[in-house]
Scaffold this motif. Sequence first.
Motif, PDB file in Angstrom:
ATOM      1  N   LEU A  10       0.812  -1.714  -0.183  1.00 38.30           N
ATOM      2  CA  LEU A  10       0.128  -0.043  -0.222  1.00 38.30           C
ATOM      3  C   LEU A  10       0.670   0.827   0.415  1.00 38.30           C
ATOM      4  N   ALA A  11       0.188   2.068  -0.124  1.00 40.15           N
ATOM      5  CA  ALA A  11       0.665   3.427  -0.879  1.00 40.15           C
ATOM      6  C   ALA A  11       0.273   4.629   0.150  1.00 40.15           C
ATOM      7  N   VAL A  12       0.709   4.676   1.371  1.00 40.29           N
ATOM      8  CA  VAL A  12      -0.336   4.613   2.081  1.00 40.29           C
ATOM      9  C   VAL A  12      -0.277   6.112   2.290  1.00 40.29           C
ATOM     10  N   GLU A  13       0.898   7.078   2.386  1.00 38.62           N
ATOM     11  CA  GLU A  13       1.255   8.752   2.024  1.00 38.62           C
ATOM     12  C   GLU A  13       0.325   9.272   1.245  1.00 38.62           C
ATOM     13  N   ALA A  14       0.645   7.993   0.239  1.00 41.92           N
ATOM     14  CA  ALA A  14      -0.423   8.461  -1.265  1.00 41.92           C
ATOM     15  C   ALA A  14      -1.379   8.723  -1.025  1.00 41.92           C
ATOM     16  N   LEU A  15      -1.967   7.791  -0.937  1.00 43.41           N
ATOM     17  CA  LEU A  15      -3.988   7.253  -0.071  1.00 43.41           C
ATOM     18  C   LEU A  15      -4.103   8.271   0.709  1.00 43.41           C
ATOM     19  N   ALA A  16      -3.288   9.048   1.772  1.00 43.24           N
ATOM     20  CA  ALA A  16      -3.000  10.381   2.538  1.00 43.24           C
ATOM     21  C   ALA A  16      -3.969  10.896   1.850  1.00 43.24           C
ATOM     22  N   GLY A  17      -2.705  11.973   0.913  1.00 39.18           N
ATOM     23  CA  GLY A  17      -2.954  13.099   0.464  1.00 39.18           C
ATOM     24  C   GLY A  17      -3.956  12.926  -0.842  1.00 39.18           C
ATOM     25  N   LEU A  18      -3.894  11.666  -1.391  1.00 38.59           N
ATOM     26  CA  LEU A  18      -5.453  11.519  -2.490  1.00 38.59           C
ATOM     27  C   LEU A  18      -7.507  12.146  -1.456  1.00 38.59           C
ATOM     28  N   ALA A  19      -6.974  11.743   0.085  1.00 35.40           N
ATOM     29  CA  ALA A  19      -8.038  11.561   0.803  1.00 35.40           C
ATOM     30  C   ALA A  19      -7.802  13.147   0.980  1.00 35.40           C
ATOM     31  N   ARG A  20      -7.280  13.732   1.829  1.00 35.70           N
ATOM     32  CA  ARG A  20      -6.892  15.467   2.242  1.00 35.70           C
ATOM     33  C   ARG A  20      -7.377  15.946   0.941  1.00 35.70           C
ATOM     34  N   GLN A  21      -7.024  16.212  -0.544  1.00 32.10           N
ATOM     35  CA  GLN A  21      -7.148  16.973  -1.739  1.00 32.10           C
ATOM     36  C   GLN A  21      -8.268  16.776  -1.813  1.00 32.10           C
ATOM     37  N   ALA A  22      -8.724  15.845  -2.001  1.00 31.17           N
ATOM     38  CA  ALA A  22     -10.723  15.304  -2.739  1.00 31.17           C
ATOM     39  C   ALA A  22     -11.404  16.558  -1.615  1.00 31.17           C
ATOM     40  N   LEU A  23     -11.310  15.916  -0.123  1.00 30.22           N
ATOM     41  CA  LEU A  23     -11.957  17.121   1.608  1.00 30.22           C
ATOM     42  C   LEU A  23     -11.877  18.454   0.758  1.00 30.22           C
ATOM     43  N   ALA A  24      -9.889  18.748   1.098  1.00 29.01           N
ATOM     44  CA  ALA A  24      -9.883  20.820   0.498  1.00 29.01           C
ATOM     45  C   ALA A  24     -10.373  20.419  -1.055  1.00 29.01           C
ATOM     46  N   ASP A  25     -10.581  19.671  -2.011  1.00 25.97           N
ATOM     47  CA  ASP A  25     -11.499  20.662  -2.983  1.00 25.97           C
ATOM     48  C   ASP A  25     -13.034  20.781  -2.744  1.00 25.97           C
ATOM     49  N   GLY A  26     -13.390  20.187  -1.657  1.00 30.94           N
ATOM     50  CA  GLY A  26     -14.703  20.102  -1.210  1.00 30.94           C
ATOM     51  C   GLY A  26     -15.321  19.574  -1.451  1.00 30.94           C
ATOM     52  N   ALA A  27     -15.065  18.048  -1.999  1.00 34.87           N
ATOM     53  CA  ALA A  27     -16.260  16.969  -1.608  1.00 34.87           C
ATOM     54  C   ALA A  27     -16.660  16.908   0.105  1.00 34.87           C
ATOM     55  N   ALA A  28     -17.787  16.479  -0.063  1.00 33.70           N
ATOM     56  CA  ALA A  28     -18.116  16.078   1.043  1.00 33.70           C
ATOM     57  C   ALA A  28     -18.221  14.716   2.434  1.00 33.70           C
ATOM     58  N   GLY A  29     -17.744  14.171   1.153  1.00 30.13           N
ATOM     59  CA  GLY A  29     -17.157  12.878   1.690  1.00 30.13           C
ATOM     60  C   GLY A  29     -16.242  11.967   1.064  1.00 30.13           C
ATOM     61  N   LEU A  30     -15.917  10.522   2.198  1.00 29.21           N
ATOM     62  CA  LEU A  30     -15.027   9.752   1.498  1.00 29.21           C
ATOM     63  C   LEU A  30     -15.712   8.526   1.427  1.00 29.21           C
ATOM     64  N   VAL A  31     -15.382   7.375   0.457  1.00 27.53           N
ATOM     65  CA  VAL A  31     -16.121   6.269   0.702  1.00 27.53           C
ATOM     66  C   VAL A  31     -14.207   5.278   0.293  1.00 27.53           C
ATOM     67  N   ALA A  32     -14.748   4.791   1.079  1.00 29.32           N
ATOM     68  CA  ALA A  32     -13.538   3.407   1.523  1.00 29.32           C
ATOM     69  C   ALA A  32     -13.408   2.330   1.291  1.00 29.32           C
ATOM     70  N   LEU A  33     -13.134   1.448   0.534  1.00 32.17           N
ATOM     71  CA  LEU A  33     -13.073   0.108   0.570  1.00 32.17           C
ATOM     72  C   LEU A  33     -14.088   0.006   0.142  1.00 32.17           C
ATOM     73  N   GLY A  34     -14.577   0.578  -1.434  1.00 33.29           N
ATOM     74  CA  GLY A  34     -15.323   0.084  -2.245  1.00 33.29           C
ATOM     75  C   GLY A  34     -15.208  -0.732  -3.439  1.00 33.29           C
ATOM     76  N   THR A  35     -15.991  -0.606  -4.787  1.00 33.90           N
ATOM     77  CA  THR A  35     -15.321  -0.996  -5.930  1.00 33.90           C
ATOM     78  C   THR A  35     -14.102  -0.722  -5.805  1.00 33.90           C
ATOM     79  N   THR A  36     -14.274   1.002  -6.521  1.00 34.52           N
ATOM     80  CA  THR A  36     -13.082   1.584  -7.310  1.00 34.52           C
ATOM     81  C   THR A  36     -11.416   1.373  -6.279  1.00 34.52           C
ATOM     82  N   ALA A  37     -11.704   1.099  -4.757  1.00 32.46           N
ATOM     83  CA  ALA A  37     -10.675   0.431  -3.574  1.00 32.46           C
ATOM     84  C   ALA A  37     -10.148  -0.703  -4.354  1.00 32.46           C
ATOM     85  N   GLU A  38     -10.993  -1.956  -5.178  1.00 37.09           N
ATOM     86  CA  GLU A  38     -10.484  -3.260  -5.577  1.00 37.09           C
ATOM     87  C   GLU A  38     -10.428  -3.572  -3.810  1.00 37.09           C
ATOM     88  N   VAL A  39     -11.246  -3.622  -3.761  1.00 39.48           N
ATOM     89  CA  VAL A  39     -11.206  -4.484  -2.207  1.00 39.48           C
ATOM     90  C   VAL A  39     -11.208  -5.768  -1.958  1.00 39.48           C
TER      91      VAL A  39
END
Length: 287
Positions: A20-49
């Motif tokens: 896992l690229a943990v720091e990259a994941l954290a960066g993606l999460a924070r950037q999405a929220l900084a850009d105005g996203a109301a929420g995050l979804v973890a472990l969806g299909t997109t996550a290759e869960v």
Amino acid sequence: MELHGIHVPLITPFEADGTLAVEALAGLARQALADGAAGLVALGTTAEVATLDEAERHTVVEVCAKAAAEYGATLTVGTGGNDTRRTVEALAGLAGVADAALVTVPAFTRPGEAGALAHFEQLAAGSPVPLIVYHIPYRTGQALSAAALRRIGALPNVAGVKYAAGGIDQETVALLADLPPEFAVMAGDDPFLAPLLALGATGGILASAHLATARFVEFAEGRGSRELGHRLAQLSIAAFAEPNPTVIKGVLHAQGRIPTPDVRLPLLPAGRESVAAALTVLAELTG
């Protein structure tokens, strides 16, 4: 809970050694929220869960929960399957961890509408967090009518539906014309965000929002033009030119936001042409 706005179902980035690229994941999460996203979804299909082991899943949720807490955003965690008992057990583990659970209609078993209703009755009764029903019949093999979704939506502890029926038809119109109280419809097929919002959806859970989060937020909040809606749809079409999330990962890697474009088998990385096409649409949209 009130579901609204754009929620980004995060990819799982990998290092060159497959971890896992943990720091990259954290960066993606924070950037999405900084850009105005109301929420995050973890472990969806997109996550290759399906390809993540238990320890990796725990890490992904931990990283996303930290980012969501920093921004006061909603964290939804994907869980569930076609075994009702095991899904109840999985939901119990979300207490104090997530704000909601994204739960697919039982896949492969095809229990019928009555069976799906009974499944969600048990889940809703035992879940420590509100449920978002993931209606995606082209993956699950189980289509539900507007009437069936309405009955599920009327259950206590069911907050809404991620609606990904593969298009818009009479059932879509019927559902949005007569929703249960406090039951939200979130667009789940990225190219159909605009028409679903026009019919009454309150937002979207959209993988392609990784690539232009602020523009998706602008549109979902009613600050964008019809032209923007068309351009976002074109981006979504480009992002899904190959199996999700391969093109999205290719674009994020080209932008330097994740260390590799790697996916885990049975997925294969997207072709250069598909990634280049998505980058071109994205440049026109954000430039």
